[in-house]
Structures are given as C-alpha cells and as structure tokens.
Design a protein around this motif. Structure first.
Motif, PDB file in Angstrom:
ATOM      1  N   TRP A 113      76.840 133.122  43.746  1.00 18.33           N
ATOM      2  CA  TRP A 113      77.726 132.005  43.429  1.00 18.33           C
ATOM      3  C   TRP A 113      76.971 131.126  42.435  1.00 18.33           C
ATOM      4  O   TRP A 113      75.741 131.226  42.317  1.00 18.33           O
ATOM      5  N   ASP A 245      82.748 133.678  42.011  1.00 16.68           N
ATOM      6  CA  ASP A 245      82.622 132.235  42.230  1.00 16.68           C
ATOM      7  C   ASP A 245      81.579 131.659  41.273  1.00 16.68           C
ATOM      8  O   ASP A 245      80.387 131.803  41.517  1.00 16.68           O
ATOM      9  N   PRO A 246      82.015 131.013  40.186  1.00 16.02           N
ATOM     10  CA  PRO A 246      83.391 130.740  39.788  1.00 16.02           C
ATOM     11  C   PRO A 246      84.075 131.973  39.200  1.00 16.02           C
ATOM     12  O   PRO A 246      83.394 132.921  38.784  1.00 16.02           O
ATOM     13  N   CYS A 280      89.710 133.442  49.201  1.00 14.64           N
ATOM     14  CA  CYS A 280      88.994 132.179  49.072  1.00 14.64           C
ATOM     15  C   CYS A 280      89.769 131.252  48.144  1.00 14.64           C
ATOM     16  O   CYS A 280      89.826 131.487  46.933  1.00 14.64           O
ATOM     17  N   SER A 283      87.503 129.635  45.307  1.00 13.20           N
ATOM     18  CA  SER A 283      87.138 130.493  44.182  1.00 13.20           C
ATOM     19  C   SER A 283      88.346 130.776  43.299  1.00 13.20           C
ATOM     20  O   SER A 283      88.329 130.505  42.096  1.00 13.20           O
TER      21      SER A 283
END
Length: 402
Positions: A113, A245-246, A280, A283
């Motif tokens: 991430w 993520d992102p 998610c 995300s």
C-alpha cells in the motif's frame, strides 16, 4: 436477524491492541496473519494452530487470514516462483485443515500500500492516512530520482512538483520517504524505517519490474490463481484479492486490480467460485470512475471479505481517509447493496452467509494521539468506525423489514 460478521485486524501478540480490547469493541472475528514467517515459506499446521488457539482462548474466532503474502518472484515469474507457488498451495491446505476458510491477498508489486503521510492532520484534531500527488511527485523526481519518472508528468506538473519540493523541510522529506517505504513488506519493524535501508535498494526493487507491463502482470496473476485455486477448492478456502491501494499507477509499477474492468477480467480468466474479491471501499473509492454500488451489484456473488472505510478526493489525484460514514463514499448505498447480496445468498441456499467485514483503518484520536501503533490500525478510531458501521447496518436491515 441476519448480520454480517464483524471483524477486527489483529497483528498478533505484539499488537498494542489486545484481544480483550477487540472483544470490548464488539467484534467477534479476528483478521490476522503469521507476519513472523518470511514471505514464500509454508505456514505449518503447528504455527497456524498456535495462533488460532490464542484467538479462541480469548473467546474470538480467526475468521480471515490477511494476508498470505505473494512472493515477488511469483509476481515477476522469476527465480524460484514455482517453488513459492507450491509453498502457497501447501499453506492453503494447512489453513483449510485448521478450519480457516477465507484468505485475503494482494498482487501489488513491491509495496502493499502507499501513502505519503501517515499522520495527515484532520479537521477535528485527529490524524489519518493521506496521499498527496505532489509529495509523490517530489519523492519520485527529486528524492528517489527514479529513471523515467519525468516522462510520467506534464511540464506544468513537473514545475509544480519542483516548487513543492523546494518548500519541503528536511524533516518533511524524511517523513514522506518513510511513509512510502512503510508499505514495503519486510523493510521495517513496527513501521519504523531501518536506517540501513537505502533508496538505492528500493529503486532496485522497482527496476526488477521494468520489463513487466500491465498485460504481462495480469497474465502472471491469472497463472498464479489457476495454479492455487484447485488447492483452495479442495481445502474449502475462499481466496479474495485486495484491490490496488491506491488504485492508479505509481512509481512506474504495473497495477492490475484498480477498476471494475480489472475485476471483470480476473473473474473471466479464472472463473471459479473460490476465486473472489476483497471489496475495499477505500481503495476502489479513491478513483472517481469506480461506481462502488454498481460494483457490489455486479461482483457481489464473489465478494468473500469486505473492508469499509471512506476517502475524500481532490481534483488533482490526492486523497485522505475521512470518517467512515463521510468522504466520497456512499456508505449507505454500499451497505444496502451488500445486505441485498447476503439476502440473495440465503435465498439461493449458499453457505457463505457471514460475509465478514472490518472497519478498515481509523483515525489516530484521543489517547491514541500519544501512543505508538500500526498506521491506520490504532484502537479508538477503528472502535468509532465499527460502531458507526454496526449502527448503519442495523438501521438498514430494520428499515428493509418494516
């Protein structure tokens, strides 16, 4: 009344948040992993049972594994990737033998991430995780000096990034670097950056993906899943990939799970019920073109695990993590769509009704502002998030039967 299983991420005995704290927060399921086992090695039945026993002695259930890390050799199809795939299969078999049926994983190269600020100041005095396009640009162009980075920005963006960089203090530059490298598996202990870890080594990891574009990376993902999904099915384990993520290109790396099309491609290429999704909202929600409610409706039959958090975007590509019921996420609409999916499963006689969710991340607030912990995983911010999400779910369910 049917409800989702409320879960909580727990990092093991070194986690500042204890299992007793989790019980008081109201969660019943634990999301955990054996972080002490190096990536690529088999999780033995003994190690799994030890962790499971600790959780169950506290009156909780090990609901989801997050994550069994995917070795970089598998993502690149290099080195000993076939051995690591066999090890992954054995881990899934061992988890199934221990009665753990849901495994979250990701296929993000190099970093799990990425944020540029682990203590972004929020308007109420708490702090949250934040991503600044200009911090990232300053890092890539002037701190890391990544080859080829300049080609990914326009002339205007480069000028703005240089101005931003020139206004950063040395402390701010270090904080940006530390924040980005905090997402690198094995690079830090307790998210405090090892001073021996040099940016040159980080660049070498990025360079190892120079000849891998998005299409090739997707092929590697599909191959990996075609190999491990039969073992997952045999073991009664549901696999659920976490989105990028992102969910956009960073650091010159290929991204393969950022949009609805990416999910569609995944399910078309590996069409198996055990091949599923970790939905998610944080995300996927960092992209304006992702319609989260429609994504739940389209992919709900394969959602095995849910992360609920909200992000607030700006018009330039930056975002921060807002309160769980705020930001750009229509959490009411997402929760309602998830409840409708659960109701469909019940009508269709499916056994996977619990649909575990956890309050993903949380603000550093109140006494947590004075303590150390894993970024995004402090106690009180997640407690607040879980309480809000629990109330939202209950309110929607009652309104649907009244």
């Amino acid at each position: 009344m049917e409800q989702f299983e409320q879960t909580w991420r727990w990092y093991g005995l070194t986690d500042p948040v204890s299992l007793n704290d989790v019980k008081q927060a109201g969660a019943t399921g634990i999301v955990s992993a054996l972080h002490h086992i190096p990536n690529g090695e088999v999780w033995s039945v003994e190690e799994i049972q030890t962790r499971k026993s600790i959780i169950e002695k506290a009156g909780l259930r090990w609901s989801v594994v997050e994550s069994v890390p995917v070795h970089e050799d598998i993502k690149r199809q290099s080195g000993n990737f076939k051995t690591y795939i066999e090890n992954y299969k054995q881990t899934l078999i061992n988890l199934g033998e221990c009665g753990i049926d849901t495994v979250c994983y990701n296929f993000m190269p190099v970093v799990d991430w990425t944020r540029t600020n682990l203590d972004y100041p929020f308007k109420d005095g708490s702090t949250c995780l934040g991503y600044s396009k200009w911090d990232m640009a300053a890092f890539e162009l002037y701190l890391l000096k990544r080859p080829g980075a300049i080609e990914t920005y326009s002339k205007t963006e480069i000028e703005k990034a240089k101005k931003h960089f020139d206004n950063l203090s040395e402390l701010q530059k270090k904080q940006i670097t530390d924040s980005i490298i905090a997402g690198l598996p094995g690079s830090s202990k307790g998210y405090e950056i090892d001073e021996k870890f040099a940016l040159e080594n980080f660049q070498k990891l990025l360079d190892s993906y120079n000849d891998i574009n998005v299409d090739r990376m997707k092929e590697h993902l599909y191959y990996f899943l075609s190999e491990i999904t039969p073992a997952a099915e045999k073991s009664g384990v549901r696999l659920c990939i976490h989105p990028d993520d992102p969910p956009f290109f960073i650091l010159g790396l290929p991204r393969v799970m950022s949009t609805a099309k990416d999910v569609r491609d995944l399910f078309r290429n590996v069409d198996h019920p055990n091949n599923g999704l970790t939905f998610c909202t944080g995300s996927f929600g960092a992209r304006e073109d992702n319609d989260l409610i429609e994504m739940v409706k389209e992919f709900g039959f394969r959602i095995h695990f849910v992360h609920l958090r909200a992000t607030k975007r700006d018009d330039e590509g930056s975002f921060y993590e807002a309160d769980h019921l705020d930001g750009d996420i229509d959490m009411f609409g997402v929760m309602k769509a998830l409840i409708e999916e659960q109701n469909r499963r019940k009508l269709n006689g499916r056994s996977d009704l619990r649909m575990p969710f956890r309050p993903d991340h949380g603000h550093r607030m109140l006494h947590d502002l004075k303590t150390k912990g894993n970024p995004g995983y402090m106690e009180i911010g997640r407690l607040r998030g879980l309480a809000e999400l629990r109330g939202l779910e209950l309110g929607i369910r009652k309104s649907m039967i009244s």
